[in-house]
Design a protein around this motif. Sequence first.
Motif, PDB file in Angstrom:
ATOM      1  N   MET A   1    -101.218 -36.331 -86.460  1.00 11.36           N
ATOM      2  CA  MET A   1    -101.717 -35.641 -86.814  1.00 11.36           C
ATOM      3  C   MET A   1    -102.175 -35.266 -88.007  1.00 11.36           C
ATOM      4  O   MET A   1    -101.141 -34.931 -88.406  1.00 11.36           O
ATOM      5  N   ILE A   2    -103.152 -34.949 -88.687  1.00  5.38           N
ATOM      6  CA  ILE A   2    -103.388 -34.119 -89.943  1.00  5.38           C
ATOM      7  C   ILE A   2    -105.039 -33.488 -89.889  1.00  5.38           C
ATOM      8  O   ILE A   2    -105.847 -34.148 -89.743  1.00  5.38           O
TER       9      ILE A   2
ATOM     10  N   VAL B   1    -101.840 -46.771 -94.048  1.00  9.62           N
ATOM     11  CA  VAL B   1    -103.172 -47.075 -94.978  1.00  9.62           C
ATOM     12  C   VAL B   1    -101.632 -48.257 -96.057  1.00  9.62           C
ATOM     13  O   VAL B   1    -100.363 -47.558 -95.925  1.00  9.62           O
TER      14      VAL B   1
ATOM     15  N   ARG C   1     -89.663 -28.144-102.281  1.00 10.08           N
ATOM     16  CA  ARG C   1     -90.905 -28.221-101.647  1.00 10.08           C
ATOM     17  C   ARG C   1     -91.536 -27.277-102.845  1.00 10.08           C
ATOM     18  O   ARG C   1     -92.491 -26.705-103.496  1.00 10.08           O
TER      19      ARG C   1
ATOM     20  N   ARG D   1    -101.676 -35.065-103.767  1.00 13.49           N
ATOM     21  CA  ARG D   1    -101.090 -34.121-102.765  1.00 13.49           C
ATOM     22  C   ARG D   1    -100.502 -34.339-101.153  1.00 13.49           C
ATOM     23  O   ARG D   1     -99.392 -34.113-100.956  1.00 13.49           O
ATOM     24  N   VAL D   2    -101.414 -34.930-100.580  1.00 13.57           N
ATOM     25  CA  VAL D   2    -100.989 -34.707 -98.621  1.00 13.57           C
ATOM     26  C   VAL D   2     -99.602 -35.921 -98.899  1.00 13.57           C
ATOM     27  O   VAL D   2     -98.629 -35.750 -98.068  1.00 13.57           O
TER      28      VAL D   2
ATOM     29  N   TRP E   1     -96.565 -34.282 -99.990  1.00 13.84           N
ATOM     30  CA  TRP E   1     -95.975 -33.314 -99.101  1.00 13.84           C
ATOM     31  C   TRP E   1     -95.660 -34.318 -97.784  1.00 13.84           C
ATOM     32  O   TRP E   1     -94.344 -33.768 -97.075  1.00 13.84           O
ATOM     33  N   GLN E   2     -95.903 -35.360 -97.725  1.00 14.90           N
ATOM     34  CA  GLN E   2     -95.680 -36.094 -95.938  1.00 14.90           C
ATOM     35  C   GLN E   2     -94.213 -36.636 -96.841  1.00 14.90           C
ATOM     36  O   GLN E   2     -93.518 -36.873 -96.035  1.00 14.90           O
TER      37      GLN E   2
ATOM     38  N   ASN F   1     -91.314 -34.942 -97.226  1.00 12.10           N
ATOM     39  CA  ASN F   1     -90.817 -34.358 -95.546  1.00 12.10           C
ATOM     40  C   ASN F   1     -90.533 -35.482 -94.884  1.00 12.10           C
ATOM     41  O   ASN F   1     -89.644 -35.116 -94.617  1.00 12.10           O
TER      42      ASN F   1
ATOM     43  N   MET G   1    -104.663 -50.335 -92.585  1.00  9.46           N
ATOM     44  CA  MET G   1    -105.654 -50.715 -92.653  1.00  9.46           C
ATOM     45  C   MET G   1    -106.633 -49.068 -93.457  1.00  9.46           C
ATOM     46  O   MET G   1    -105.265 -48.071 -93.322  1.00  9.46           O
ATOM     47  N   SER G   2    -106.955 -49.260 -94.349  1.00 12.49           N
ATOM     48  CA  SER G   2    -107.667 -48.095 -95.303  1.00 12.49           C
ATOM     49  C   SER G   2    -108.301 -47.803 -94.515  1.00 12.49           C
ATOM     50  O   SER G   2    -109.278 -48.265 -93.603  1.00 12.49           O
TER      51      SER G   2
ATOM     52  N   GLU H   1    -102.106 -26.919 -97.198  1.00 16.61           N
ATOM     53  CA  GLU H   1    -101.647 -26.850 -98.358  1.00 16.61           C
ATOM     54  C   GLU H   1    -101.459 -28.928 -98.068  1.00 16.61           C
ATOM     55  O   GLU H   1    -101.915 -29.522 -98.958  1.00 16.61           O
ATOM     56  N   CYS H   2    -100.569 -28.610 -96.522  1.00 17.56           N
ATOM     57  CA  CYS H   2    -100.137 -30.253 -96.741  1.00 17.56           C
ATOM     58  C   CYS H   2    -101.184 -31.066 -95.478  1.00 17.56           C
ATOM     59  O   CYS H   2    -101.119 -32.184 -95.512  1.00 17.56           O
ATOM     60  N   GLY H   3    -101.583 -29.951 -94.816  1.00 16.98           N
ATOM     61  CA  GLY H   3    -102.542 -30.624 -93.552  1.00 16.98           C
ATOM     62  C   GLY H   3    -101.907 -31.109 -92.765  1.00 16.98           C
ATOM     63  O   GLY H   3    -102.366 -32.002 -91.090  1.00 16.98           O
ATOM     64  N   HIS H   4    -100.413 -30.885 -92.452  1.00 15.13           N
ATOM     65  CA  HIS H   4     -99.839 -30.690 -90.713  1.00 15.13           C
ATOM     66  C   HIS H   4    -100.372 -29.530 -90.290  1.00 15.13           C
ATOM     67  O   HIS H   4    -100.919 -28.725 -90.030  1.00 15.13           O
ATOM     68  N   VAL H   5    -100.019 -30.755 -88.559  1.00 12.78           N
ATOM     69  CA  VAL H   5    -101.198 -29.248 -87.770  1.00 12.78           C
ATOM     70  C   VAL H   5     -99.671 -29.059 -87.068  1.00 12.78           C
ATOM     71  O   VAL H   5     -98.792 -29.764 -86.816  1.00 12.78           O
TER      72      VAL H   5
ATOM     73  N   VAL I   1     -92.903 -27.761 -93.238  1.00 14.07           N
ATOM     74  CA  VAL I   1     -93.479 -28.888 -94.490  1.00 14.07           C
ATOM     75  C   VAL I   1     -92.801 -27.922 -96.261  1.00 14.07           C
ATOM     76  O   VAL I   1     -92.279 -28.363 -96.547  1.00 14.07           O
TER      77      VAL I   1
END
Lengths: 213, 215
Positions: free
Chosen positions: A14-15, A29, A140, A200-201, A204-205, A208, B1-2, B28-32, B42
């Motif tokens: 999830m994000i 994507v 990082r 940015r995201v 980071w991915q 990571n 898929m976009s 910052e990076c969206g991690h959950v 992260v």
Amino acid sequence: MAYHSQMTDSLSDMIACPKCDGLHRVPQVDIGAQARCVRCGTVLMAPREGAMTRIVMLSMTALILMIAAVFFPFLELSTHGLGRKSSVFDAILAFSDGLMLPLSFAVAALIVVLPITRFVALIYVFAPMALGWAPAKHARSVFKFAEHIRPWAMAEVFIIGVAVALVKVAGLAQVTLGPAFWAFVGLVIITVLKDNFMCRVTVWQTLNARSPS
Amino acid sequence: MSGDGMANAERAQPVLTARAAGLVGCAECGHVYQLGTETCTVCGKRLVSRDMTSLQRVWAWLFAGMVVYIPANVYPMLRTTTFGNTQESTIVGGVFELMDHGSYGVALIVFFASVIIPVSKFIAIAYLAIRIQRGKPGTASHFHLYEVVEFIGRWSMIDVFVVAILSALVQLNFVASINPGIAAVSFALSVAFTMISANSFDPRLIWDAPEGKPV
Ligand SMILES: [Zn+2]
Ligand SMILES: [Zn+2]
């Protein structure tokens, strides 16, 4: 791609949108496509072919142009037989007496020091990864810092300032543009191109995924 | 898929937020992570579901920016000396001078960057902060207002750079010389303080409904 069902997936699938907290399942994507947050439209993922190599190349070019822009003559002014060439360096020193000194430091930081710091930081972060190596030590923190100073690197604002200044002195004297001016224009175009390659995201991915441990 | 184009399909439904799901997302990076996790593994950022201290910082920097904007408009920005006569011009005075020379386009740019943008930024930031404090949930247009404010702030620096360039360039002894006035400093500070104020915002607060009082 909004996340509505029961939480059966693991958290790493999830994000959360950094701008609105909307929860999404990490989408697949395609290269060149982008995924946006359904709530606020922020780009969450935008993988690009060879993005890292391009960011490194563009940052290096920008660095070279910046060095040229600072030390070559920027503008030349002449009137009544008097002439004066000035470089970006002179513009920085314009405030160097007394009360204005802090402003000199601020201008230097905004148009030269912070942009250079950002280019170097991005090269440090992305060059090893572009070569297929593991990210450099502290990559990082360095990337976080580069993103942090992003709004303060104002090379493009400076260029508009130059244009306005040219109009203001037009009645007073003749102004010729020096080589450094064009170096600066090139620098601005490259900076805009480079920032378009960066999501940015996604960065980071990648950081990571490529990091050991 | 976009994900492109899917945005419209689900707009009508309320979006599940990480907080409502008992989770915390990294700003910052969206991690959950599970709610209560301290730092993001992260990117190393400290995890907070909603940064409630951010509003105090927003108000403090905004107030500082507004205070120094006053001297920036009262005192001269530029001191121009031609053949022994010294003229001082303020920010707005500089705009009128440009109009006198017939440079309406450039006058408009300077007026926008030095007056319209700073003043609308003060109003927009205060408006968004007040809405959050009253617990009113925002919509996409409030968020876009925030994005515009965040994006546009740095462009106000134009006039400071103009002063720097003119002061460096126009130093022709008796014929003409231009020197910075004290307003250049206060204006630069005003722009910087308002930028810090806008950057202090936690944009996730803009969306929150009243029942979603921060945990
Ligand atoms: Zn979002
Ligand atoms: Zn994080």
